[in-house]
Design a protein around this motif. Sequence first.
Motif, PDB file in Angstrom:
ATOM      1  N   TYR A 240       0.835  -1.206   0.000  1.00 23.89           N
ATOM      2  CA  TYR A 240       0.000   0.000   0.000  1.00 23.89           C
ATOM      3  C   TYR A 240       0.869   1.255   0.000  1.00 23.89           C
ATOM      4  O   TYR A 240       0.614   2.198  -0.749  1.00 23.89           O
ATOM      5  N   LEU A 241       1.888   1.270   0.844  1.00 25.69           N
ATOM      6  CA  LEU A 241       2.745   2.453   0.914  1.00 25.69           C
ATOM      7  C   LEU A 241       3.499   2.683  -0.389  1.00 25.69           C
ATOM      8  O   LEU A 241       3.717   3.826  -0.797  1.00 25.69           O
ATOM      9  N   ILE A 242       3.891   1.602  -1.063  1.00 29.81           N
ATOM     10  CA  ILE A 242       4.594   1.750  -2.345  1.00 29.81           C
ATOM     11  C   ILE A 242       3.621   2.170  -3.442  1.00 29.81           C
ATOM     12  O   ILE A 242       3.890   3.098  -4.212  1.00 29.81           O
ATOM     13  N   ALA A 243       2.469   1.524  -3.505  1.00 28.25           N
ATOM     14  CA  ALA A 243       1.528   1.761  -4.606  1.00 28.25           C
ATOM     15  C   ALA A 243       0.748   3.068  -4.445  1.00 28.25           C
ATOM     16  O   ALA A 243       0.455   3.737  -5.434  1.00 28.25           O
ATOM     17  N   ARG A 244       0.381   3.411  -3.234  1.00 28.16           N
ATOM     18  CA  ARG A 244      -0.515   4.550  -3.035  1.00 28.16           C
ATOM     19  C   ARG A 244       0.062   5.617  -2.110  1.00 28.16           C
ATOM     20  O   ARG A 244      -0.652   6.497  -1.644  1.00 28.16           O
ATOM     21  N   GLY A 245       1.355   5.557  -1.845  1.00 27.50           N
ATOM     22  CA  GLY A 245       1.986   6.491  -0.910  1.00 27.50           C
ATOM     23  C   GLY A 245       1.884   7.944  -1.336  1.00 27.50           C
ATOM     24  O   GLY A 245       1.624   8.827  -0.509  1.00 27.50           O
ATOM     25  N   GLN A 246       2.091   8.216  -2.618  1.00 25.31           N
ATOM     26  CA  GLN A 246       2.022   9.596  -3.116  1.00 25.31           C
ATOM     27  C   GLN A 246       0.619  10.167  -2.940  1.00 25.31           C
ATOM     28  O   GLN A 246       0.446  11.284  -2.467  1.00 25.31           O
ATOM     29  N   GLY A 247      -0.389   9.412  -3.334  1.00 24.49           N
ATOM     30  CA  GLY A 247      -1.766   9.868  -3.165  1.00 24.49           C
ATOM     31  C   GLY A 247      -2.135  10.013  -1.699  1.00 24.49           C
ATOM     32  O   GLY A 247      -2.896  10.900  -1.324  1.00 24.49           O
ATOM     33  N   MET A 248      -1.569   9.142  -0.870  1.00 21.78           N
ATOM     34  CA  MET A 248      -1.815   9.205   0.566  1.00 21.78           C
ATOM     35  C   MET A 248      -1.293  10.535   1.129  1.00 21.78           C
ATOM     36  O   MET A 248      -1.975  11.188   1.917  1.00 21.78           O
ATOM     37  N   ALA A 249      -0.112  10.933   0.711  1.00 24.19           N
ATOM     38  CA  ALA A 249       0.464  12.201   1.163  1.00 24.19           C
ATOM     39  C   ALA A 249      -0.381  13.381   0.681  1.00 24.19           C
ATOM     40  O   ALA A 249      -0.615  14.338   1.435  1.00 24.19           O
ATOM     41  N   GLU A 250      -0.839  13.332  -0.564  1.00 20.46           N
ATOM     42  CA  GLU A 250      -1.658  14.423  -1.104  1.00 20.46           C
ATOM     43  C   GLU A 250      -2.994  14.538  -0.371  1.00 20.46           C
ATOM     44  O   GLU A 250      -3.437  15.638  -0.043  1.00 20.46           O
ATOM     45  N   ARG A 251      -3.642  13.390  -0.101  1.00 20.87           N
ATOM     46  CA  ARG A 251      -4.920  13.416   0.619  1.00 20.87           C
ATOM     47  C   ARG A 251      -4.737  13.923   2.047  1.00 20.87           C
ATOM     48  O   ARG A 251      -5.553  14.677   2.557  1.00 20.87           O
ATOM     49  N   SER A 252      -3.649  13.533   2.670  1.00 20.25           N
ATOM     50  CA  SER A 252      -3.376  13.985   4.040  1.00 20.25           C
ATOM     51  C   SER A 252      -3.122  15.490   4.065  1.00 20.25           C
ATOM     52  O   SER A 252      -3.623  16.200   4.937  1.00 20.25           O
ATOM     53  N   SER A 253      -2.365  15.967   3.098  1.00 23.79           N
ATOM     54  CA  SER A 253      -2.083  17.406   3.004  1.00 23.79           C
ATOM     55  C   SER A 253      -3.360  18.193   2.737  1.00 23.79           C
ATOM     56  O   SER A 253      -3.595  19.250   3.346  1.00 23.79           O
ATOM     57  N   ARG A 254      -4.205  17.693   1.840  1.00 27.17           N
ATOM     58  CA  ARG A 254      -5.465  18.364   1.532  1.00 27.17           C
ATOM     59  C   ARG A 254      -6.383  18.400   2.756  1.00 27.17           C
ATOM     60  O   ARG A 254      -7.006  19.417   3.047  1.00 27.17           O
ATOM     61  N   ALA A 255      -6.434  17.297   3.506  1.00 33.56           N
ATOM     62  CA  ALA A 255      -7.269  17.251   4.708  1.00 33.56           C
ATOM     63  C   ALA A 255      -6.762  18.241   5.752  1.00 33.56           C
ATOM     64  O   ALA A 255      -7.560  18.913   6.417  1.00 33.56           O
ATOM     65  N   ALA A 256      -5.446  18.362   5.880  1.00 27.30           N
ATOM     66  CA  ALA A 256      -4.878  19.324   6.830  1.00 27.30           C
ATOM     67  C   ALA A 256      -5.203  20.756   6.410  1.00 27.30           C
ATOM     68  O   ALA A 256      -5.540  21.596   7.248  1.00 27.30           O
ATOM     69  N   ARG A 257      -5.104  21.048   5.101  1.00 28.16           N
ATOM     70  CA  ARG A 257      -5.444  22.396   4.606  1.00 28.16           C
ATOM     71  C   ARG A 257      -6.909  22.717   4.847  1.00 28.16           C
ATOM     72  O   ARG A 257      -7.256  23.824   5.248  1.00 28.16           O
ATOM     73  N   GLU A 258      -7.797  21.731   4.586  1.00 35.29           N
ATOM     74  CA  GLU A 258      -9.228  21.958   4.801  1.00 35.29           C
ATOM     75  C   GLU A 258      -9.531  22.208   6.278  1.00 35.29           C
ATOM     76  O   GLU A 258     -10.343  23.073   6.613  1.00 35.29           O
ATOM     77  N   ALA A 259      -8.872  21.469   7.160  1.00 36.61           N
ATOM     78  CA  ALA A 259      -9.071  21.678   8.597  1.00 36.61           C
ATOM     79  C   ALA A 259      -8.562  23.053   9.013  1.00 36.61           C
ATOM     80  O   ALA A 259      -9.205  23.749   9.813  1.00 36.61           O
ATOM     81  N   GLU A 260      -7.432  23.463   8.464  1.00 38.80           N
ATOM     82  CA  GLU A 260      -6.884  24.779   8.781  1.00 38.80           C
ATOM     83  C   GLU A 260      -7.802  25.893   8.271  1.00 38.80           C
ATOM     84  O   GLU A 260      -8.047  26.883   8.973  1.00 38.80           O
ATOM     85  N   ASP A 261      -8.317  25.735   7.057  1.00 34.98           N
ATOM     86  CA  ASP A 261      -9.242  26.727   6.505  1.00 34.98           C
ATOM     87  C   ASP A 261     -10.522  26.811   7.330  1.00 34.98           C
ATOM     88  O   ASP A 261     -11.039  27.901   7.568  1.00 34.98           O
ATOM     89  N   ALA A 262     -11.034  25.666   7.758  1.00 30.32           N
ATOM     90  CA  ALA A 262     -12.251  25.655   8.577  1.00 30.32           C
ATOM     91  C   ALA A 262     -12.007  26.335   9.913  1.00 30.32           C
ATOM     92  O   ALA A 262     -12.856  27.093  10.398  1.00 30.32           O
ATOM     93  N   THR A 263     -10.837  26.100  10.504  1.00 30.18           N
ATOM     94  CA  THR A 263     -10.499  26.744  11.769  1.00 30.18           C
ATOM     95  C   THR A 263     -10.380  28.251  11.596  1.00 30.18           C
ATOM     96  O   THR A 263     -10.911  29.022  12.397  1.00 30.18           O
TER      97      THR A 263
END
Length: 124
Positions: free
Chosen positions: A59-82
């Motif tokens: 999973y980390l090899i196949a989807r690691g890049q997308g995982m990082a992007e989704r995590s970053s997007r979720a953090a940005r959305e939480a920051e914007d909401a705050t």
Amino acid sequence: MLFWETLGWMLWATVFIGYLFALSAIIGDLFRDRGLSGWWKAVWVVFLIFLPFLTVLVYLIARGQGMAERSSRAAREAEDATASYIRQVAGKTPTEEIAAAEALRDAGSISAQEFEVLKAKALA
């Protein structure tokens, strides 16, 4: 002998705790990914249960890049909401408060002295 056994148990405990962190990150990422169908999510979870270490690595090899992007997007959305919530709760800026007080003074609702008190309060 006791020292080496203790050291070995500590090493395995560290590996296991790291695995639990990776597992929780992967499961969170699976359910955060809106582009992956429910069936594929179920397949990943089944493999995580029956072949845990291999599946985590794949999973980390196949989807690691997308995982990082989704995590970053979720953090940005939480920051914007705050930030949005803080702006909503904080109220007006001092400039807006003074402009509102000036409009009240011009309309004759408050005196010049009351305007100065409101202006001082806004600038404080």
